[in-house]
Every structure is written in structure tokens, then in C-alpha cells.
Design an enzyme around this catalytic site. Sequence first.
Site, mmCIF file in Angstrom:
data_model
loop_
_atom_site.group_PDB
_atom_site.id
_atom_site.type_symbol
_atom_site.label_atom_id
_atom_site.label_comp_id
_atom_site.label_asym_id
_atom_site.label_seq_id
_atom_site.Cartn_x
_atom_site.Cartn_y
_atom_site.Cartn_z
ATOM 1 N N HIS A 217 0.787 -1.234 0.000
ATOM 2 C CA HIS A 217 0.000 0.000 0.000
ATOM 3 C C HIS A 217 0.814 1.276 0.000
ATOM 4 C CE1 HIS A 217 -4.262 -1.106 0.483
ATOM 5 N NE2 HIS A 217 -3.769 -2.243 0.925
ATOM 6 N N LYS B 107 -9.785 13.843 3.865
ATOM 7 C CA LYS B 107 -8.927 12.663 3.929
ATOM 8 C C LYS B 107 -8.089 12.796 5.191
ATOM 9 C CE LYS B 107 -7.260 13.779 -0.171
ATOM 10 N NZ LYS B 107 -7.185 12.575 -0.950
ATOM 11 N N ARG B 108 -7.327 11.768 5.538
ATOM 12 C CA ARG B 108 -6.461 11.901 6.698
ATOM 13 C C ARG B 108 -5.502 13.075 6.512
ATOM 14 N NH1 ARG B 108 -6.463 7.914 10.837
ATOM 15 N NH2 ARG B 108 -4.790 9.159 11.718
ATOM 16 N N LYS C 258 -0.237 14.655 1.744
ATOM 17 C CA LYS C 258 -1.547 14.942 1.150
ATOM 18 C C LYS C 258 -1.754 16.452 0.951
ATOM 19 C CE LYS C 258 -3.797 10.741 2.956
ATOM 20 N NZ LYS C 258 -4.522 10.117 1.826
ATOM 21 N N THR D 66 -8.598 6.569 -2.821
ATOM 22 C CA THR D 66 -9.933 6.072 -3.191
ATOM 23 C C THR D 66 -10.943 7.204 -3.025
ATOM 24 O OG1 THR D 66 -10.123 5.189 -0.947
ATOM 25 C CG2 THR D 66 -9.600 3.627 -2.715
ATOM 26 N N LYS E 129 -14.457 8.301 -5.259
ATOM 27 C CA LYS E 129 -15.804 8.581 -4.715
ATOM 28 C C LYS E 129 -16.310 9.916 -5.242
ATOM 29 C CE LYS E 129 -14.235 6.422 -0.421
ATOM 30 N NZ LYS E 129 -13.645 6.757 0.892
HETATM 31 C C1 LIG Z 1 -12.401 6.910 1.296
HETATM 32 C C2 LIG Z 1 -12.035 7.303 2.652
HETATM 33 C C3 LIG Z 1 -10.702 7.585 2.962
HETATM 34 C C4 LIG Z 1 -9.591 7.543 1.939
HETATM 35 O O1 LIG Z 1 -9.509 8.803 1.318
HETATM 36 P P1 LIG Z 1 -8.241 9.231 0.440
HETATM 37 O O2 LIG Z 1 -8.677 10.529 -0.139
HETATM 38 O O3 LIG Z 1 -8.084 8.181 -0.610
HETATM 39 O O4 LIG Z 1 -7.096 9.343 1.340
HETATM 40 C C5 LIG Z 1 -10.386 7.962 4.250
HETATM 41 N N1 LIG Z 1 -11.348 8.066 5.194
HETATM 42 C C6 LIG Z 1 -12.635 7.812 4.926
HETATM 43 C C7 LIG Z 1 -13.641 7.956 6.009
HETATM 44 C C8 LIG Z 1 -13.030 7.426 3.647
HETATM 45 O O5 LIG Z 1 -14.319 7.163 3.402
#
Ligand SMILES: *Cc1c(COP(=O)(O)O)cnc(C)c1O
Length: 783
Positions: free
Chosen positions: A331, A519-520, A525, A627, A631
Amino acid sequence: MFNNKEAFKQLFQEKLVSKLGKPKMEAQKADVYKVLSSMIREYASKNWIKTNQNYQAHQEKQVYYFSMEFLIGRLLGNNLLNLGMLELVRDGLKELGWDLEEIEEEESDAGLGNGGLGRLAACFLDSLATLQYAGHGCGIRYKYGLFEQKIVEGNQVELPDYWLQKGNEWEVRRPDKKVEVRFKGNVEISKENGELVFETHNYDAVTAIPYDMPVIGYEGEHVNTLRIWSDCSVDSISEFLYPDDSQYEGKLLRLKQQYFLCSAGVQSIVRTFEKLGLSIEHLPEKVAIHINDTHPTLVIPELMRILIDVKGLGWAEAWELTTRTVSYTNHTTLSEALEKWPVSMLKELLPRIYMIIEEINTRFCGMLMKKYPDQPEIVPQMSIIDGHQLKMANLAIVGSYSVNGVAALHTDILMKREMKLFYDLYPNRFNNKTNGITHRRWLLHANPALSNLINESIGTRWIDSPEEMVGILKYSEDSGFQDRTRAIKQHNKLKLASFIHEKQGIIVDPYSIFDIHVKRLHGYKRQLMNILHIMYLYNQLKQNPSMDRIPRTFIFGAKAAPSYWLAKRIIKLINVVAHQVNRDRKVNQKLKVIFLENYSVSLAEKIIPAADVSEQISTASKEASGTGNMKFMMNGALTIGTMDGANVEMHDMVGDANMFIFGLQSDQVLEYYQHGGYAVQNVYHSDARVREVMDQLVSPGYFGLNGYEFEDIFHSIMSTNDEYFVLKDFASYIEAHQQIDRSYRSPKKWQRKSIINIAHSGKFSSDCTIRKYASEIWGLERI
Ligand SMILES: *Cc1c(COP(=O)(O)O)cnc(C)c1O
């Protein structure tokens, strides 16, 4: 039971009374949630049992997806959707005076994961069940999930997430399936009939009890299992989830958790396998074990231990079976995230497991010396044990038959750079499986209006074959369709705006551009780049309040690991800037900044359908896939992003015209790293826009009160040579945002881009991803 609304209403009311023991007039929303979810679980039980009986009867090959994290989120709405009962239950409840959406809010959001990696595991389970593969999750039943985040005076405060407080209606405790996991002890070696025999004495035994949760596939027929393990010891192993994302923490309790999962999971798999009555040599034909990152790598020595010490196999045969059973997903290439356990810790906690790892390493290094007699420097680079450390990724690669990256670019970097030596040794072992997301949760459930529009325009086949979403491409120029997608987006934005108002009392303009970064929180990021750019916009608007800009609402959501100081400071900075901007009446008609606390799956489902712009701005080469990007795309947001992770594949599909790409390419970034970075001082001195915002970070009193200065953030850039290229990419980021402003002025063109993105997003359904895992890695057939 649920074939019609009246039957549902009647049964529901009966259960309400019998389960709660109080008249239905006294029922609260929480009661309704409890009764409804337990009814649904009971209803799914029949198919759950049937699915398992089918597996046994046909001796189906089973895949077990091992993950330290399953970021599940809420299940009620999704289970109803997958069972095809969403409408019926919504209508039935309505007639009884309840609103399903409010009832769904009563469920705890199961946060047994940190972010993308855990959410991937949850999406995969949904796809495995829907596609009718025999695939199950294997995880830990943490008593406390990822912390709940509160923002207090702009700072992150962490509260424990006791998600089980109200009980978990979806799980079934299975004490009959318990196993014993052993730690510590002395290994005694004896000889029996010329063979070495290993026996551990004086070990500490921990009882692992599984809790099974049904994973209900779409249309409800097929029900797989997520088995999460709990222990009952005093200082509990399964007490809490480590809150570090993309960061390695070498804590003893974490290692205990990892072995606890691996040992309990593998023992229970072997036991299930043995019920088939086949001899152990058939294991790889009937079982695949997949590890989600290196956290469950100890399945490899654990399976070896069982095969050798318990089943009495010789080393060679045990190794052959193990390496035909286990496969591994990498990952990350971030060095701070690579697991390296101290040998001393392993030796003491898991003496027999450590012996096995040592033997694996000795044989592996011996093979290397034979293969590369003229390159002795290769051996220490590839060795599993490096001095005092166990390199988990090396063990995972050596002990499995497949190693995959999670997006084309990431896999490429693995093969050409990070793991080049392993790729040269095992070229056939490496493959790419680009991540995916379940369109059932992220589109059908999160954005029903958009799903219905797609149904009306191209029928419903896309639900089973999400690639067929490309069918809506033909409507990208259709002004009626454009208007409808726009109206849906507007509706979702109004809903989010009222949520923001309810939570924070802030009024945002629902007709402004919703520009969202959730995101985190992590350096790579680059939330920092986003907020610095907002400071730049603010400066511009202050100077010229009548400047012609489309109003913009920037929305953030992000949890920082509690030990990640700088990440928490960036949260503070975002909140301080938000406070300043939002109350400045000269500019706040055109600019607002919102930080939504406690980003989680259920919050993501509310936010993402309302996005116009999706921020996917990681330093190129650092985000393995992402991911979140998928979305947003599926919900019609346009991406501002770097050529990183799966953004590259999104770009391959929609092209420059339908994404806002900016910044350095991964090759350029990696090139700079090889030469010690770039000259950050030059950018700072030559670009006045950069210098202004950087200086504001450290200018006393700039953010109103003294004490709101951010020297630490300033230095995190200037004295690390800007390791994440925030200033280097800044100018091109500004330009990409200007392009967004221009594009948004032409609603038809914007909507066309949005439709093109939605159309191509079907390829990012985890159904497509799982089909590839099943055929190319696990050798599964659909039953
Ligand atoms: C999809 C998702 C992530 C991953 O988000 P990235 O933008 O790919 O880092 C992290 N936290 C939650 C709650 C998510 O639904």
C-alpha cells in the site's frame, strides 16, 4: 417476511413490543434502530447459513482477506439497499411515523480503521459478496475504534470511540469457535526418529473469540462473513485501534495485535479446511489467504508453524504450501510507513515464530548468494532480517505467490525503484490491481437522486455492471440531462449547507463552488498547500474586494494521528484562517472556509455528493492510489489534482479537458529526491505570492491575536527543503484554481465535464477490482 409493506409494518411493530417490552408509543429512535437492524440480521441469517452450506457442499475455494482494519461505517442503510428493501422499509416506517434517514443516524459508525486502507477492505467485502465469491474478512474487534475528533478552539481533541456502547446488532458471538493464541515461552528442541521436533513450554495463552458479521451481497442471496476476533484477557489485546495512518509505530501491543489476528485467523481457517476431509496438501487448492499491507504478514510464519509443528510436515513441503496460499498487497512506498520490527521484541514475544522467520531468511539469503555470487551487496539489501530489524515487506514478498500494488503508477514505482531487486528476482510475482470503491454505498446509497437519473436514462444494468455507466456519455451534451445533474448537485449542496449551519452556525452560500478536501491529515496529502492558497486568495480579495471571483466555499475534514504534531498544527492553521476569513465582511461573500470535525465514513457519505471540486493534491509519487478521488468522481465532482496514484488513471480516461491537473510529475519529484531536493529559498525569494503567505505564518498578530503564529509550520517547509514540494507546486496550483473559476462560469461546459467524469467512474467500482483479484490472484470462480 418482507415481501410487502403491510407485512413488514406488522412484524416490525410486534418485534418492537416484544424486544423492548414497552408499548410502541414509548419507542425512541434508538429503539427503532435496534429492533429494525436485528430484524434485518435475522432475515439475512437464512441466506447466510445457506451460503455456508453451499460452500461446504461444493468444497468451494475460500479466500480470507486479512486486514488489521475494516472501516465499515454504518450498515443499516446499505444492508437494506442490498436486500432490495430500502423503499419498502422507508415507506413502512414513514407510515408508522418514523424517518428512515433519522433512524440511520442512530447507528454507531464502525470505525475499525484509519482511512483508505481500511475502507478498501470494507468495499472489497461488499463486492466479494455481491459477485458471489467465497471471500471473507478476517479482522480484530477493537473495543474502541478510531478516536472521535472534536475541534476545541481550533485544536484537535481526541475522544475515545466506544462504538460498542449501544451494542452491535450485526454481530453474532461464536464462543464455540474460540481458539487459543500463545505468546512467549521457551522452545524446546528434541529429536524424534531423526527429525527435529519443536515444542514451546511456559507460554502465555490468550483466548480468541470470534464475532461474525454477515456481509450481504446485492440482491441479498449471497451472504459472506466478516469474522472479527476479540480476547478476554485483563490487559486486553483487542482494546483499541492504533490511530496512525501511513506511519509505523513499533509498539509491543501492536505486535501482539498482529500476531493475535494472524494466529487466530489461520488456526480457524485450518480447522474449517479440515472439515472437508482432504489431506493438508490440498490447502492451496481450497484456501487463499490475502494480506492487506504488511500488518498481517505473520500469517506466513504462523502457517509454517502449524504445518510443521502441528501437522508434522517437513520444511520444504510446508514452505511450498504456504507460498502457494498467501498473497500480498503493498500500500505504500513511504519509508516512514514501512514496518520494521525489532528482532529483540519478536524473539521474546514470539520465540517459535521468530525461529521460523530466521530459517526462512537463512534459506533465502543462501539462495541469493548462489544466484548472485558476484554481487554480495545484494544480500543485505534483500535480507528479511537486517541487523536488529525484521523487514516485514521483505518477508511478505518472499512468502507469497503474488505481490500487487494499488494503482498503475504505484506498481510501476514498486517494480522499477522501491522493490526493483525483488522484481528482478521474481518478475512474475508482481502485478497491479488498481483500487476501487463500492458504487452501492458511494453512489446508490449516498446519492440516490443521481442513481435514479442514471436508471432513467440508461436503465439499471449498470448496477450489476458498473462499467456500463459509460452509457451516459451520450448525454454529456444533452442540456436536459445537464440541467438535471446540476439540479441534483444543487440539492445535495443545499443539504450539506444546512448540515454545516446546524453543526457550526455558519451560513455558506449554497451557490458558491464547493471545493472539498477530505482525507487523513498528512504532509504528503498537502492540506497545507490548500490552506496557503486560501490565504493567497484572501490576500487578493482584501486588496480588491470587488475582484471578479466566483464565490468559493472550501471545506476540509481530516483527522491527524494524535502523535503527529505538525498535522495537528495544520488543523489549527486551517481553523484560524477559517475564523479570520469567515467573519471578514469585506470578503466573506466570496470566500468561506469550513472545517468539519470527525471525518468518518458516514460524514463522507454526506459531504462527497455535494462537491463541485475534489482536492487530490498529493506530492506526485506519494499517494499509492487514493480512493477518495474515485468517490468524488463518481458523484460528479471535478478533480484538481496531481499526476499521482489513481489520478493518473482517471486522467487517462477523461483527459486534460475534464480534470485540473497541475504540479510536478512523479519522475521529476523522484529525480529531485535523488539529488537532495530543490532550492526552496529560490522559490520563496522569487515568487511574491509565496513569500507573502509564508511571511504571514510568522508575522506577529497577523491572525488577530498574538500567539497565533505558525513558526513551526514555516520551518517545516523551509528547513526540510520543502520535502513535499508545497512551494514548488504553488504557482501551478494557483493557475489550476484560476482555470476552475473560468470553467465554472460556463455551466453547460462544467456540467458536461461532470457527466464525463461520472460516466467513466464505473471502472473504479470495486466490483471490477475484485473480479481481477479473483481471477488473476486467487483463482476463484463465481458460484
Ligand atoms: C475513502 C475514505 C478515505 C480515503 O480517502 P483518500 O482521499 O483516498 O485518502 C479515508 N477516510 C474515509 C472515512 C473514507 O471514506
